[in-house]
Design a protein around this motif. Structure first.
Motif, short mmCIF file in Angstrom:
data_model
loop_
_atom_site.label_atom_id
_atom_site.label_comp_id
_atom_site.label_asym_id
_atom_site.label_seq_id
_atom_site.Cartn_x
_atom_site.Cartn_y
_atom_site.Cartn_z
N UNK A 27 46.67 42.25 40.73
CA UNK A 27 47.17 40.96 40.26
C UNK A 27 45.99 40.14 39.77
N UNK A 28 45.97 39.87 38.48
CA UNK A 28 44.85 39.14 37.90
C UNK A 28 45.00 37.64 38.12
N UNK A 29 43.92 37.01 38.54
CA UNK A 29 43.86 35.56 38.70
C UNK A 29 42.82 35.05 37.72
N UNK A 30 43.28 34.47 36.62
CA UNK A 30 42.36 33.99 35.59
C UNK A 30 41.92 32.56 35.94
N UNK A 31 40.64 32.41 36.20
CA UNK A 31 40.09 31.16 36.70
C UNK A 31 39.51 30.35 35.54
N UNK A 32 40.22 29.29 35.18
CA UNK A 32 39.82 28.50 34.01
C UNK A 32 38.62 27.61 34.25
N UNK A 33 38.27 27.36 35.52
CA UNK A 33 37.12 26.50 35.81
C UNK A 33 35.87 27.32 36.14
N UNK A 60 44.02 41.63 44.52
CA UNK A 60 43.75 40.65 43.47
C UNK A 60 42.48 40.99 42.71
N UNK A 61 42.44 40.55 41.46
CA UNK A 61 41.23 40.63 40.64
C UNK A 61 40.94 39.25 40.07
N UNK A 62 39.78 38.70 40.37
CA UNK A 62 39.35 37.42 39.83
C UNK A 62 38.78 37.64 38.43
N UNK A 63 39.31 36.92 37.46
CA UNK A 63 38.87 37.07 36.07
C UNK A 63 38.33 35.73 35.58
N UNK A 64 37.08 35.74 35.12
CA UNK A 64 36.49 34.52 34.55
C UNK A 64 37.16 34.22 33.21
N UNK A 65 37.68 32.99 33.06
CA UNK A 65 38.40 32.62 31.84
C UNK A 65 38.16 31.13 31.57
N UNK A 66 36.91 30.78 31.31
CA UNK A 66 36.51 29.38 31.18
C UNK A 66 37.33 28.65 30.12
N UNK A 335 47.65 33.69 45.36
CA UNK A 335 46.31 34.27 45.32
C UNK A 335 45.25 33.23 45.02
N UNK A 336 45.52 32.35 44.06
CA UNK A 336 44.56 31.31 43.72
C UNK A 336 44.33 30.38 44.91
N UNK A 337 45.41 30.02 45.60
CA UNK A 337 45.27 29.13 46.76
C UNK A 337 44.44 29.81 47.86
N UNK A 338 44.59 31.10 48.02
CA UNK A 338 43.72 31.84 48.95
C UNK A 338 42.27 31.77 48.48
#
Length: 465
Positions: A27-33, A60-66, A335-338
């Motif tokens: 499950x990809x979590x694209x982190x905009x910040x 989960x997979x954290x994906x950088x997505x500024x 996932x993001x809240x975790x």
């Protein structure tokens, strides 16, 4: 051999089918910040947090997505479904993002975590619509007056004590720095007599001029918008708003402002070193004076906003929330809240979150950032106590120059206008620009009457149908 070959093919086909259908996908979590690649310290910190999180939650997979939020890009990104899972915006924006269908509620998820009652009430209200919560706060800010103490000292406006520290209060604890608009003008006059340094940094563009002017107007006693007869009414042409704009006009006429028509908020830290003596900024950006302009923060004080001497010294109160794209799934939100635990942005106080919060302070210290109190997004006792513990360890500025602002912000804070604030700021930008262009001949009442009509037109279209 044939059976073994068929069995092998069957297994390979099954594995291929599972992979192709997402059987082994995460499950990809694209982190905009996610920080910019140029900010290597922060990228290293976030990468460490990502590694720790993915180790504990391998699904989960954290994906950088500024993504830098702007009104110019949000529509295209939202409609194309390319917004990050989570991104930052401003507290003036969630209502319009909800109405446009660009972000989703997360009420169920944060309720299950027990976070709702731990959220600072003003920030929670700014994120709640029709009893649904549409994000969590990152932090808040309040506008205040940043003063170059070295400039004040050089011009005889303040003194130093025997230890070499600036003296900001007299024997009765009365401030020696400006607390009223008139005192700012008077200080500017004194400074301009012996130097080319201007009084104060006044913005006029990118909606920042109107943003600041709204705070000046409140402190002259203004109400900028009101409900009347079941309608939302603009009130930008009242005598109090005129008084605020007249103050800017007076400064411009006396050559106490920068000699440029377009003044952007982003440039204040390059000017307050030697071109202006004061600037109105949010406490969240004070660090830029040190990190961008390499100024010594012991030469600065940050104090509450000025007033007309009669009305309250309100501080415009805003901040930054994290919001979730409309197409984010429940699993992604969870996932993001975790992940917020792993970056020290949740109200939870666990070994994981404590380590993350400490790491953040350590990186700020290595980057030589000024470290001082913040306006906290969370109010639960264990969070507040641990944050205070870290601040007591890491604070690296003379709090005698900053305490008055932080000690009084809860009492002084004033929320941004509820109705179309960004549109109002843009309209008021134009009012300041007209004063800058023709300070000796402009009529501030006429200017604001026109501004009021434009704002009313937008309010009618949105609310008074």
């Amino acid at each position: 051999m044939k059976n073994k070959f068929l069995l092998c093919c069957s297994v390979l086909f099954s594995l291929s089918f599972l992979v192709g259908c997402g059987g082994n996908s995460k499950i990809q979590l694209k982190i905009g910040f996610w920080p910019l690649s140029t900010d290597k310290e922060d990228v290293s910190m976030y990468t460490s947090w990502k590694t720790n999180f993915e180790k504990d939650f391998p699904q989960y997979e954290i994906v950088a997505d500024h993504y830098e939020y702007s009104k110019d890009t949000i529509i295209a990104r939202a409609r194309s479904g390319t917004l990050p899972t989570v991104f930052q915006t401003w507290f003036t924006e969630p209502e319009s993002l909800v109405k446009s269908g660009f972000i989703r509620p997360i009420t169920t998820q944060i309720n299950s975590l027990g976070w709702l009652d731990k959220m600072e009430s003003g920030m929670k209200n700014a994120l709640t619509f029709d009893d649904q919560v549409y994000g969590i706060p990152r932090d808040g800010y309040g506008l205040g007056l940043l003063i170059n103490l070295a400039t004040f000292y050089d011009n005889g406006l303040i003194d130093k004590d025997e230890s070499g520290k600036y003296v900001l209060y007299d024997e009765s604890n009365k401030p020696l720095y400006p607390t009223t608009f008139e005192e700012i003008t008077e200080a500017g006059r004194t400074i301009s007599e012996s130097s080319d340094t201007k009084a104060i940094y006044i913005c006029s563009t990118n909606k920042n001029g109107g943003w600041q002017l709204s705070n000046y107007a409140w402190n002259f006693g203004a109400t900028l918008v009101k409900e009347e007869g079941g309608k939302i009414k603009a009130n930008l042409d009242s005598k109090e708003v005129v008084a605020a704009l007249d103050w800017i006009k007076e400064l411009k006429n006396e050559d106490l402002l920068l000699n440029q028509k377009s003044v952007e908020y982003e440039g204040w830290y390059n000017k307050i070193g030697n071109q202006v003596a004061m600037a109105v900024v949010g406490n969240d950006v004070i660090k830029l004076a040190a990190t961008q302009a390499h100024l010594n923060m012991d030469d600065f004080a940050f104090v509450p906003m000025p007033s007309d001497g009669i009305n309250k010294r309100y501080s415009l109160y805003g901040g930054t929330p994290y919001v979730f794209a409309k197409n984010a799934s429940d699993e992604q939100v969870e996932g993001v809240l975790k992940f917020f635990d792993y970056i020290g942005r949740s109200p939870n106080i666990t070994e994981i979150s404590k380590d993350a919060m400490r790491y953040g302070f350590e990186v700020a210290k290595r980057k030589n950032q000024p470290i001082m109190p913040e306006i906290s997004p969370w109010i639960n006792e264990e969070y507040v106590n641990y944050k205070d513990e870290l601040l007591n360890e890491f604070i690296n500025v003379n709090m005698g120059y900053y305490n008055e602002f932080f000690d009084n912000i809860d009492e002084n804070k004033h929320p941004e206008v509820e109705y179309l604030p960004q549109e109002m700021y843009e309209i008021l930008d134009n009012a300041i620009s007209q004063v800058f262009e023709n300070p000796s001949t402009c009529n501030t009442q006429t200017i604001l009457t026109t501004c009021n009509a434009k704002y009313q037109e937008k309010l009618d279209a949105e609310y008074n149908k």
